[in-house]
Design a protein around this motif. Structure first.
Motif, PDB file in Angstrom:
ATOM      1  N   GLU A  84       0.842  -1.211   0.000  1.00  0.00           N
ATOM      2  CA  GLU A  84       0.000   0.000   0.000  1.00  0.00           C
ATOM      3  C   GLU A  84       0.864   1.244   0.000  1.00  0.00           C
ATOM      4  O   GLU A  84       1.983   1.227   0.548  1.00  0.00           O
ATOM      5  N   GLY A  85       0.361   2.319  -0.586  1.00  0.00           N
ATOM      6  CA  GLY A  85       1.011   3.621  -0.499  1.00  0.00           C
ATOM      7  C   GLY A  85       2.313   3.683  -1.285  1.00  0.00           C
ATOM      8  O   GLY A  85       2.731   2.721  -1.936  1.00  0.00           O
ATOM      9  N   GLU A  86       2.933   4.851  -1.194  1.00  0.00           N
ATOM     10  CA  GLU A  86       4.194   5.086  -1.927  1.00  0.00           C
ATOM     11  C   GLU A  86       5.203   5.730  -0.985  1.00  0.00           C
ATOM     12  O   GLU A  86       4.818   6.462  -0.071  1.00  0.00           O
ATOM     13  N   SER A 106       6.861   0.839  -2.057  1.00  0.00           N
ATOM     14  CA  SER A 106       5.565   0.919  -1.382  1.00  0.00           C
ATOM     15  C   SER A 106       5.812   1.352   0.062  1.00  0.00           C
ATOM     16  O   SER A 106       6.838   1.004   0.647  1.00  0.00           O
ATOM     17  N   ALA A 107       4.864   2.095   0.608  1.00  0.00           N
ATOM     18  CA  ALA A 107       5.042   2.608   1.982  1.00  0.00           C
ATOM     19  C   ALA A 107       4.854   1.497   3.014  1.00  0.00           C
ATOM     20  O   ALA A 107       5.508   1.488   4.070  1.00  0.00           O
ATOM     21  N   SER A 108       3.932   0.560   2.731  1.00  0.00           N
ATOM     22  CA  SER A 108       3.750  -0.566   3.672  1.00  0.00           C
ATOM     23  C   SER A 108       3.563  -1.851   2.872  1.00  0.00           C
ATOM     24  O   SER A 108       3.041  -1.820   1.736  1.00  0.00           O
ATOM     25  N   VAL A 109       4.023  -2.947   3.442  1.00  0.00           N
ATOM     26  CA  VAL A 109       3.920  -4.244   2.757  1.00  0.00           C
ATOM     27  C   VAL A 109       3.483  -5.319   3.753  1.00  0.00           C
ATOM     28  O   VAL A 109       3.760  -5.220   4.950  1.00  0.00           O
ATOM     29  N   ALA A 125       4.490  -4.580   7.547  1.00  0.00           N
ATOM     30  CA  ALA A 125       5.614  -3.688   7.860  1.00  0.00           C
ATOM     31  C   ALA A 125       5.370  -2.305   7.291  1.00  0.00           C
ATOM     32  O   ALA A 125       4.815  -2.151   6.197  1.00  0.00           O
ATOM     33  N   GLN A 126       5.819  -1.316   8.074  1.00  0.00           N
ATOM     34  CA  GLN A 126       5.779   0.073   7.624  1.00  0.00           C
ATOM     35  C   GLN A 126       7.190   0.665   7.824  1.00  0.00           C
ATOM     36  O   GLN A 126       8.063   0.036   8.388  1.00  0.00           O
ATOM     37  N   GLY A 127       7.365   1.891   7.338  1.00  0.00           N
ATOM     38  CA  GLY A 127       8.617   2.608   7.613  1.00  0.00           C
ATOM     39  C   GLY A 127       9.833   1.883   7.073  1.00  0.00           C
ATOM     40  O   GLY A 127       9.780   1.239   6.015  1.00  0.00           O
ATOM     41  N   LEU A 128      10.912   1.948   7.861  1.00  0.00           N
ATOM     42  CA  LEU A 128      12.201   1.397   7.393  1.00  0.00           C
ATOM     43  C   LEU A 128      12.106  -0.115   7.201  1.00  0.00           C
ATOM     44  O   LEU A 128      12.681  -0.666   6.257  1.00  0.00           O
ATOM     45  N   THR A 129      11.310  -0.790   8.033  1.00  0.00           N
ATOM     46  CA  THR A 129      11.180  -2.253   7.889  1.00  0.00           C
ATOM     47  C   THR A 129      10.523  -2.606   6.557  1.00  0.00           C
ATOM     48  O   THR A 129      10.924  -3.554   5.879  1.00  0.00           O
ATOM     49  N   ALA A 130       9.540  -1.793   6.151  1.00  0.00           N
ATOM     50  CA  ALA A 130       8.891  -2.029   4.849  1.00  0.00           C
ATOM     51  C   ALA A 130       9.892  -1.854   3.703  1.00  0.00           C
ATOM     52  O   ALA A 130       9.924  -2.640   2.751  1.00  0.00           O
ATOM     53  N   ILE A 131      10.709  -0.817   3.819  1.00  0.00           N
ATOM     54  CA  ILE A 131      11.740  -0.578   2.771  1.00  0.00           C
ATOM     55  C   ILE A 131      12.732  -1.736   2.746  1.00  0.00           C
ATOM     56  O   ILE A 131      13.064  -2.281   1.679  1.00  0.00           O
TER      57      ILE A 131
END
Ligand code: K2U
Ligand code: ZN
Length: 172
Positions: A84-86, A106-109, A125-131
């Motif tokens: 989701e998101g960018e 994506s911003a969250s996965v 995951a969101q944030g740095l963990t998502a990246i």
């Protein structure tokens, strides 16, 4: 536990699509913990098996800060099942030292993977963990963050990489 050698661009092992893990044995457990030790020593927040020369679908991630308790994620055969998101953040890579660039992600996965006991797990995951999840799963597919750059930025990277290599050779 031992520190493993990190392979650098343009090592061919970094371009291969890694093979699924099928043997959940002691060797896999040892590799996972050696990768984690290598990641912490780099230091980094992620490391994929192809970066230590092993073309298997295994990655480790820990985005906790120094003053937090370690939150090591050992992800076997990980796949992104929803996103989701960018986001567009500057990234580096332990296999492409001294080069940084912004990457669209994506911003969250939502990631499904197996743990060392072969149990299927799903995390959001969101944030740095998502990246980091996207960066490491890219590694398992033979994709480096520089592969996401525009053709112009890729050619600038190649020119800069040559200078970084000359500088690193002089330091040896
Ligand atoms: O896979 C690797 O090469 C480790 C990467 C993972 C990563 C890159 C960009 C964004 C998130 C994770 C890094 O080199 S680890 C170094 C690092 C440390 C803190 C924040 C970002 C990157
Ligand atoms: Zn990397």
């Amino acid at each position: 536990m031992s520190l493993l050698k990190i392979h650098h661009y343009p090592d061919p092992v970094l371009k291969k699509v890694a093979a699924p893990v099928t043997e959940f044995d002691e060797d896999l457990r040892q590799l996972a913990y050696d990768m984690a030790e290598t990641m912490y020593a780099a230091p980094g927040v992620g490391l994929a098996a192809p970066q230590v020369g092993i073309s298997k679908r295994l990655a480790v991630i820990d985005c906790s800060s120094r003053d937090e308790e370690a939150q090591l994620l050992i992800m076997i055969n990980p796949e992104i099942i929803d996103s989701e998101g960018e986001s567009c953040e500057e990234e580096g890579c332990l296999s492409v030292p001294e080069y940084y660039a912004k990457v669209d992600r994506s911003a969250s996965v939502k990631v499904r993977f197996q743990d060392l006991d072969e149990k299927t797990r799903i995390i959001e995951a969101q944030g740095l963990t998502a990246i980091a999840c996207q960066h490491e799963i890219d590694h398992l597919d033979g994709i480096l963050f520089v592969d996401h750059l525009s053709p112009l930025k890729r050619s600038l990277f190649r020119k800069k990489w040559k200078k970084i290599q000359e500088h690193m050779t002089e330091q040896m």
